[in-house]
Design an enzyme around this catalytic site. Structure first.
Site, short mmCIF file in Angstrom:
data_model
loop_
_atom_site.label_atom_id
_atom_site.label_comp_id
_atom_site.label_asym_id
_atom_site.label_seq_id
_atom_site.Cartn_x
_atom_site.Cartn_y
_atom_site.Cartn_z
N HIS A 23 0.85 -1.20 0.00
CA HIS A 23 0.00 0.00 0.00
C HIS A 23 0.88 1.24 0.00
CE1 HIS A 23 -4.11 1.73 1.15
NE2 HIS A 23 -3.31 2.77 1.03
N GLY A 185 -10.13 7.53 -2.00
CA GLY A 185 -10.85 8.78 -1.81
C GLY A 185 -11.67 8.72 -0.54
N GLU A 215 -10.68 2.75 7.24
CA GLU A 215 -9.70 3.74 7.68
C GLU A 215 -10.40 4.86 8.43
OE1 GLU A 215 -6.25 6.70 5.84
OE2 GLU A 215 -7.85 5.94 4.56
#
Length: 388
Positions: A23, A185, A215
Site C-alpha cells: 500500500h 478517496g 480507515e
C-alpha cells in the site's frame, strides 16, 4: 510472540531486511527536490516552498495538521507536476529506486490514471509512462546492487464515475505491469457499493482488487468491501479493531466480522504512521497492529504516502520495533504475510518467499547468532537459522 531470537534488530538490519510493500501511493511518495524541479519545468508556481528541504517539511506538517483541507492540498501539488509523460516516467523510476534502496524487494504502487490527464495524456499513455518508469527504476536498482519488482495498481476515485473504465484499463494492462485495481478517496458518503459494476467486471475477469476501507468510516465500509464487493484485500482495514473487545483480564472477544476477516485470512494493508495522521490511532503504542499481530490476523506493514508521512518501510518497522519490541522474526512474519497477499501468481509469490525473503532474514539472523554466541560454540538446534 517472538521466537528464540529476542534481540531487537538495529536500524541497519531493519534497512537491509527484505521488505514487501502493498500500500503505497505514487503521488504520495515524490522526492521534494523532484517536486521543485518538475514545478519549475512545467511553470507551476503554486508550491508553498521552493526549497526542497523546506518543502518536505511543509508536506509533513500539512499532513500532520489535522486539517483535511491542508492534507488534500498536498496531493494537489504533487498531481500538478505529474501531468506529462516525462514527469510520470521520472517519478515512477525514482519511486522504484527509493524503495529498493530501503530494502523493499517487492512493491505494489497505486495511482489514479484519471488524475494525470490535464496535460493532454490519455489513460493509456499514463499507464504506459508509469510502467516504463517502474522498469527503468528496477534497472537502476539492479545497477546499484539492489533487487526489486514493482507492480502497479490502478486506482479509481470513489467520488467520480470512472471506476468501470479504470477497471477495464487495469484488465487490458494485466500482465504488462499492472497487477490489480483499487478505489480510493473519501469513504464517508462514497461507499464502494457505488462501483459494483467495476467489481463485478473484475470478478468475471478473475482479476484482483483491493478497496480502501476501514480507515475513516469504520466497520460498515469493511463489511461492504468484503460482502458486497468481494475485495481480495482491505486498504488499511485498521478499524476492524472496533469489532474486537479486550476485557480487563485480557480476555479477547472477536465479533462476527472480525472473526470472518481472521478466518478468511483477509489481508490488512496497515499503515501505522498514516493511521496516526488520520486519527485512526493516537500513538504507535495504541495502534491496533500490536493486537492484530498477537491475534494472528493477516496483518501487513505499509507506508501509504512516504512524502506526506515523512516515512519509509524501514522507519515504519523501526517504530514497531521500538514500540512492541519486535524482532527479525516478527519482521519476517509481516513480510511473508505481505508476499502471500500480493497480486502476482502463486508460484512467483512462493519463489520470492523461498528464494529472497527467507534467505535474507536467515542471513541477518546468522549474523546475530555469530555476534552473540561464545567463540567456538555450535549453533543450537532450533535456532532462528532453522526457521522454515
Amino acid at each position: 510472540m517472538t521466537s528464540e531470537n529476542t534481540e531487537r534488530p538495529t536500524r541497519e538490519q531493519i534497512r537491509r531486511a527484505p521488505k514487501v510493500l502493498l500500500h503505497d501511493h505514487l503521488d504520495g511518495g515524490l522526492r521534494p527536490a523532484t517536486v521543485v524541479e518538475l514545478a519549475r519545468a512545467v511553470g507551476y508556481d503554486s508550491l508553498p516552498e521552493s526549497d526542497p528541504e523546506k518543502l518536505g517539511t511543509w508536506f509533513r506538517e500539512a499532513a500532520d495538521s489535522g486539517s483535511l483541507e491542508r492534507y488534500l492540498e498536498t496531493f494537489a501539488h504533487t498531481c500538478a507536476v505529474m501531468q506529462t509523460r516525462e514527469a510520470l516516467v521520472r517519478v515512477a523510476a525514482e519511486c522504484a529506486e527509493d524503495l529498493a534502496a530501503d530494502g523493499v524487494v517487492y512493491a505494489e504502487v497505486r495511482y489514479a490514471p484519471e488524475q494525470h490527464l490535464e496535460g493532454g495524456l490519455t489513460l493509456e499513455e499514463v499507464v504506459e509512462a508509469v510502467n516504463e518508469g517502474f522498469r527503468e527504476g528496477e534497472r537502476r536498482a539492479r545497477e546499484a546492487g539492489h533487487r526489486i519488482r514493482v507492480g502497479a495498481l490502478l486506482t479509481a476515485m470513489r467520488h467520480a464515475a470512472r471506476a468501470l473504465e479504470i477497471a477495464e484499463l487495469a484488465n487490458r494492462y494485466r500482465d504488462l505491469g499492472v497487477v490489480g485495481f483499487d478505489i480510493a478517496g473519501a469513504e464517508a458518503g462514497y461507499p464502494p457499493t457505488r462501483h459494483l459494476d467495476a467489481f463485478e467486471y473484475l470478478k468475471r475477469e478473475n482479476n484482483h482488487f483491493t478497496i480502501h476501507a476501514g480507515e475513516a468510516f469504520g466497520l460498515p465500509s469493511i463489511w461492504q468491501a468484503l460482502q458486497w464487493c468481494g475485495a481480495d484485500r482491505l486498504g488499511h482495514g485498521v478499524r476492524i479493531i472496533d469489532d474486537i473487545e479486550v476485557a480487563e483480564d485480557g480476555t479477547v472477544r472477536l465479533g462476527r466480522l472480525a472473526n470472518y476477516v481472521r478466518d478468511k485470512r483477509v489481508p490488512l494493508e496497515l499503515c501505522p504512521t498514516s493511521n496516526l495522521q488520520t486519527g485512526a490511532a493516537s500513538s504507535y503504542a495504541d495502534h491496533p497492529i500490536g493486537l492484530l499481530r498477537r491475534l494472528h490476523f493477516r496483518a501487513t506493514v505499509n507506508t501509504d504516502n512516504r512524502l506526506m508521512s515523512g516515512t519509509s518501510m524501514s522507519q515504519e518497522f523501526q517504530h514497531l520495533v521500538s514500540t512492541f519490541g519486535y524482532t527479525l522474526d516478527d519482521m519476517q512474519w509481516f513480510t511473508v504475510n505481505a508476499m502471500k497477499s500480493a497480486f502476482i501468481p502463486f508460484g512467483e509469490r512462493l519463489a520470492m518467499i523461498n528464494d529472497v525473503i527467507k534467505p535474507g532474514y536467515a542471513q541477518l539472523k546468522s549474523e546475530w547468532l555469530f555476534r552473540t554466541a561464545p567463540v567456538g560454540a555450535p549453533l543450537a538446534s532450533g535456532s532462528p537459522l532453522d526457521e522454515g
